[in-house]
Design a protein around this motif. Sequence first.
Motif, PDB file in Angstrom:
ATOM      1  N   ILE A 209      33.919  64.809  48.502  1.00  0.00           N
ATOM      2  CA  ILE A 209      34.025  64.203  47.032  1.00  0.00           C
ATOM      3  C   ILE A 209      33.905  65.180  45.918  1.00  0.00           C
ATOM      4  CG2 ILE A 209      32.572  62.509  45.485  1.00  0.00           C
ATOM      5  CD1 ILE A 209      31.783  61.178  47.832  1.00  0.00           C
TER       6      ILE A 209
ATOM      7  N   THR B 110      33.999  66.399  41.739  1.00  0.00           N
ATOM      8  CA  THR B 110      34.005  66.097  40.142  1.00  0.00           C
ATOM      9  C   THR B 110      35.357  66.598  39.573  1.00  0.00           C
ATOM     10  OG1 THR B 110      31.678  66.128  40.165  1.00  0.00           O
ATOM     11  CG2 THR B 110      33.019  66.102  38.093  1.00  0.00           C
TER      12      THR B 110
ATOM     13  N   LEU C   8      35.135  60.893  39.791  1.00  0.00           N
ATOM     14  CA  LEU C   8      35.222  61.890  41.186  1.00  0.00           C
ATOM     15  C   LEU C   8      36.366  61.291  41.938  1.00  0.00           C
ATOM     16  CD1 LEU C   8      31.571  60.687  42.026  1.00  0.00           C
ATOM     17  CD2 LEU C   8      32.364  62.575  41.368  1.00  0.00           C
TER      18      LEU C   8
ATOM     19  N   ARG D 141      30.589  54.696  49.565  1.00  0.00           N
ATOM     20  CA  ARG D 141      30.184  56.059  49.325  1.00  0.00           C
ATOM     21  C   ARG D 141      30.202  56.477  48.097  1.00  0.00           C
ATOM     22  NH1 ARG D 141      32.099  60.732  53.592  1.00  0.00           N
ATOM     23  NH2 ARG D 141      31.088  62.542  52.121  1.00  0.00           N
ATOM     24  N   LEU D 142      31.663  56.348  47.653  1.00  0.00           N
ATOM     25  CA  LEU D 142      31.703  56.537  46.279  1.00  0.00           C
ATOM     26  C   LEU D 142      30.983  55.787  45.240  1.00  0.00           C
ATOM     27  CD1 LEU D 142      33.655  58.221  44.229  1.00  0.00           C
ATOM     28  CD2 LEU D 142      35.542  56.269  44.323  1.00  0.00           C
TER      29      LEU D 142
ATOM     30  N   GLU E  65      27.436  57.270  45.046  1.00  0.00           N
ATOM     31  CA  GLU E  65      27.447  58.440  44.088  1.00  0.00           C
ATOM     32  C   GLU E  65      27.521  58.251  42.721  1.00  0.00           C
ATOM     33  OE1 GLU E  65      27.219  62.686  43.763  1.00  0.00           O
ATOM     34  OE2 GLU E  65      26.847  61.560  45.454  1.00  0.00           O
TER      35      GLU E  65
ATOM     36  N   SER F 202      24.120  56.965  41.598  1.00  0.00           N
ATOM     37  CA  SER F 202      23.195  58.309  41.543  1.00  0.00           C
ATOM     38  C   SER F 202      23.355  59.056  40.266  1.00  0.00           C
ATOM     39  CB  SER F 202      23.428  59.223  42.911  1.00  0.00           C
ATOM     40  OG  SER F 202      22.583  60.127  42.873  1.00  0.00           O
ATOM     41  N   THR F 203      24.731  59.619  40.113  1.00  0.00           N
ATOM     42  CA  THR F 203      25.054  60.318  38.899  1.00  0.00           C
ATOM     43  C   THR F 203      24.850  59.852  37.589  1.00  0.00           C
ATOM     44  OG1 THR F 203      27.335  59.898  39.025  1.00  0.00           O
ATOM     45  CG2 THR F 203      26.642  61.952  40.306  1.00  0.00           C
TER      46      THR F 203
END
Length: 160
Positions: free
Chosen positions: A5, A7, A51, A100-101, A104, A107-108
């Motif tokens: 993954i 950025t 992402l 999963r994406l 993320e 979380s970010t």
Amino acid sequence: MTVEIRTTRFDHPDAMKLNDLVQQEYVLRYGDGDLTTMDAAHFAPPQGLYLLVYDTDGTPVASGGWRAQDASPEGFTDGDAEVKRMFVVPEARGRGLARRLLAELESTAAAAGRQRMVLETGLKQPEAIRLYESSGYAPVDKFGYYRDHELSVCMGKPLS
């Protein structure tokens, strides 16, 4: 499946390639692409993030981003992070990449101080609705460009 993954910018060539594919899918499902105004600057940290997921041979197979939103006439509330362009290419589906994406992105967005993740999908995307429901999202008041459209489904999840 081993993936990476990364950025990136929303206007990166790989991101634009996947954006074109998701727009084609919207046309197939709804008859038109997503007309929501978007700009690469919307996803620039710390007010957003974009992402890309790459498979082991370096092929981009999934994308998604979030952009900060605050109270507005479009129906957002202060502290929102809006998910945009979640997409997994058909040949990579069923491998948990979207989940999963999404984790993320959540979380970010939380690390950037956002309080709630919101997204808009549609009734003709039942697999997306199932993903979001199973990830803790629930219906919220409609927001955004399609807030008055009968096929629009808006969902949210607290990030605390």
